[in-house]
Design a protein around this motif. Structure first.
Motif, mmCIF file in Angstrom:
data_model
loop_
_atom_site.group_PDB
_atom_site.id
_atom_site.type_symbol
_atom_site.label_atom_id
_atom_site.label_comp_id
_atom_site.label_asym_id
_atom_site.label_seq_id
_atom_site.Cartn_x
_atom_site.Cartn_y
_atom_site.Cartn_z
ATOM 1 N N GLY A 198 48.458 141.905 121.737
ATOM 2 C CA GLY A 198 47.637 141.176 120.782
ATOM 3 C C GLY A 198 47.945 141.486 119.344
ATOM 4 N N ALA A 199 48.663 142.566 119.098
ATOM 5 C CA ALA A 199 49.032 142.925 117.731
ATOM 6 C C ALA A 199 50.193 142.060 117.264
ATOM 7 C CB ALA A 199 49.399 144.402 117.658
ATOM 8 N N SER A 200 50.380 142.039 115.953
ATOM 9 C CA SER A 200 51.510 141.308 115.394
ATOM 10 C C SER A 200 52.777 142.160 115.487
ATOM 11 C CB SER A 200 51.233 140.921 113.948
ATOM 12 O OG SER A 200 51.102 142.092 113.157
ATOM 13 N N LEU A 201 53.915 141.469 115.381
ATOM 14 C CA LEU A 201 55.208 142.133 115.568
ATOM 15 C C LEU A 201 56.189 141.656 114.513
ATOM 16 C CD1 LEU A 201 57.239 143.787 117.379
ATOM 17 C CD2 LEU A 201 57.727 141.599 118.497
ATOM 18 N N LEU A 218 65.953 132.005 119.040
ATOM 19 C CA LEU A 218 66.038 131.072 117.925
ATOM 20 C C LEU A 218 67.353 131.290 117.182
ATOM 21 C CD1 LEU A 218 65.361 133.211 115.484
ATOM 22 C CD2 LEU A 218 62.997 132.692 116.068
ATOM 23 N N LYS A 219 67.640 130.340 116.283
ATOM 24 C CA LYS A 219 68.885 130.415 115.526
ATOM 25 C C LYS A 219 68.691 129.781 114.152
ATOM 26 C CE LYS A 219 70.404 126.217 117.888
ATOM 27 N NZ LYS A 219 71.339 125.655 118.902
ATOM 28 N N PHE A 244 57.913 132.877 118.927
ATOM 29 C CA PHE A 244 58.623 133.671 117.934
ATOM 30 C C PHE A 244 59.066 132.809 116.753
ATOM 31 C CE2 PHE A 244 59.094 137.870 119.687
ATOM 32 C CZ PHE A 244 58.907 137.692 121.051
ATOM 33 N N GLU A 245 59.178 133.446 115.599
ATOM 34 C CA GLU A 245 59.746 132.819 114.415
ATOM 35 C C GLU A 245 60.570 133.857 113.665
ATOM 36 O OE1 GLU A 245 56.375 131.524 112.080
ATOM 37 O OE2 GLU A 245 56.335 133.419 110.991
ATOM 38 N N ASN A 263 64.496 138.664 109.811
ATOM 39 C CA ASN A 263 63.510 139.394 110.606
ATOM 40 C C ASN A 263 62.784 138.474 111.581
ATOM 41 O OD1 ASN A 263 64.301 141.590 109.106
ATOM 42 N ND2 ASN A 263 62.417 141.685 107.875
ATOM 43 N N LEU A 264 62.537 138.990 112.742
ATOM 44 C CA LEU A 264 61.863 138.257 113.818
ATOM 45 C C LEU A 264 60.387 138.621 113.815
ATOM 46 C CD1 LEU A 264 62.372 136.451 116.421
ATOM 47 C CD2 LEU A 264 62.425 138.622 117.674
ATOM 48 N N ARG A 265 59.528 137.623 113.989
ATOM 49 C CA ARG A 265 58.087 137.871 113.957
ATOM 50 C C ARG A 265 57.384 137.136 115.094
ATOM 51 N NH1 ARG A 265 58.439 136.847 107.880
ATOM 52 N NH2 ARG A 265 57.657 134.753 108.342
ATOM 53 N N LYS A 266 56.242 137.718 115.467
ATOM 54 C CA LYS A 266 55.337 137.047 116.397
ATOM 55 C C LYS A 266 53.927 137.484 116.037
ATOM 56 C CE LYS A 266 54.587 135.847 121.220
ATOM 57 N NZ LYS A 266 55.084 135.927 122.622
ATOM 58 N N PRO A 267 52.992 136.552 115.883
ATOM 59 C CA PRO A 267 51.654 136.910 115.423
ATOM 60 C C PRO A 267 50.833 137.686 116.438
ATOM 61 C CG PRO A 267 51.833 134.537 115.789
ATOM 62 C CD PRO A 267 53.194 135.096 115.966
#
Lengths: 110, 115
Positions: free
Chosen positions: A16-19, A48-49, A63-64, A75-79
């Motif tokens: 559940g935490a952001s990454l 992704l690309k 992911f974004e 940088n890769l992120r996920k909420p």
């Protein structure tokens, strides 16, 4: 020489935490950038690309990633992380071949 | 449809033995790549085929490594006189015709252990 740096070898987050997974590249021209995920015993799957255009790219599984030319970063992120996101994540830059970073292992606690 | 398949999934070899690793790409994919992934590392490029032509073998670590794709489909990576430093996961990837930066689809890999 072209290279990719993933400074975090291992990251642990609660479900559940952001990454945010960091990736820095070294390449003189406009880079083609990728994020792959590798689960145990499985091949690499493209998340992704980035080729050009909008610097914020959306991928699969929520992911974004954001391309920042001034910082040579992607940088890769996920909420909100899910337990199934636990895996190894690789950033890569394409020159005349794919060059991978050393990976970041993500562990997710319930 | 079927993805990239590799066989065997696991191979144990005694030092000095020859091994052959097989890759079946996605049907119709013209490009095929081999990578070596050592423990705790990212994949490293070994070689690249377009159809049956081996266009880049700059990543092959020594002349003990040899790859072929005689009919432009299945590929075999052969390692002669295996050494302990050859222990790694060998990944195969294929790509359809199009821009060179298009997605490569990876197989599950062959884990080679040299004793």
């Amino acid at each position: 020489a072209q290279s990719v740096t993933q400074p975090d070898i291992h990251i642990t987050v609660s479900e559940g935490a952001s990454l945010e997974l960091r990736c820095n590249y070294s390449y003189g021209a406009t880079p083609y950038l990728f994020w792959y995920v590798q689960s145990p015993g499985q091949g690499l799957q493209l998340l992704l690309k980035y080729f050009s255009g909008d610097t914020l790219v959306q991928g699969i599984k929520g992911f974004e990633a954001e391309f920042k030319r001034s910082q040579s970063s992607f940088n890769l992120r996920k909420p909100s992380v899910h337990w199934s996101d636990a895996a190894e994540y690789f950033c890569a830059v394409y020159t005349d071949k794919l060059i991978f970073g050393t990976g970041t292992r993500l562990q997710v606690f319930p | 449809g079927a993805g990239v398949s590799q066989s065997p999934r696991y191979k144990v070899a005694k030092r000095g033995q020859d091994v052959a690793l097989r890759c079946d790409p996605i049907s119709g994919h013209v490009s095929l790549f081999w990578y070596q992934q050592a423990l705790g590392q990212g994949p490293e490029f070994l070689t690249y085929f377009q159809n049956e032509a081996q266009l880049d073998k700059s990543g092959l670590p020594s002349d003990r490594f040899f790859a072929e794709r005689p009919e432009g489909s299945v590929s075999t990576l052969k390692i002669q006189r295996t050494q302990q430093e050859d222990s790694a996961v060998y990944l195969c990837a294929s790509k359809k015709r199009g821009p060179s930066y298009n997605e490569q689809f990876f197989g599950p890999g062959t884990r080679l252990t040299v004793l």
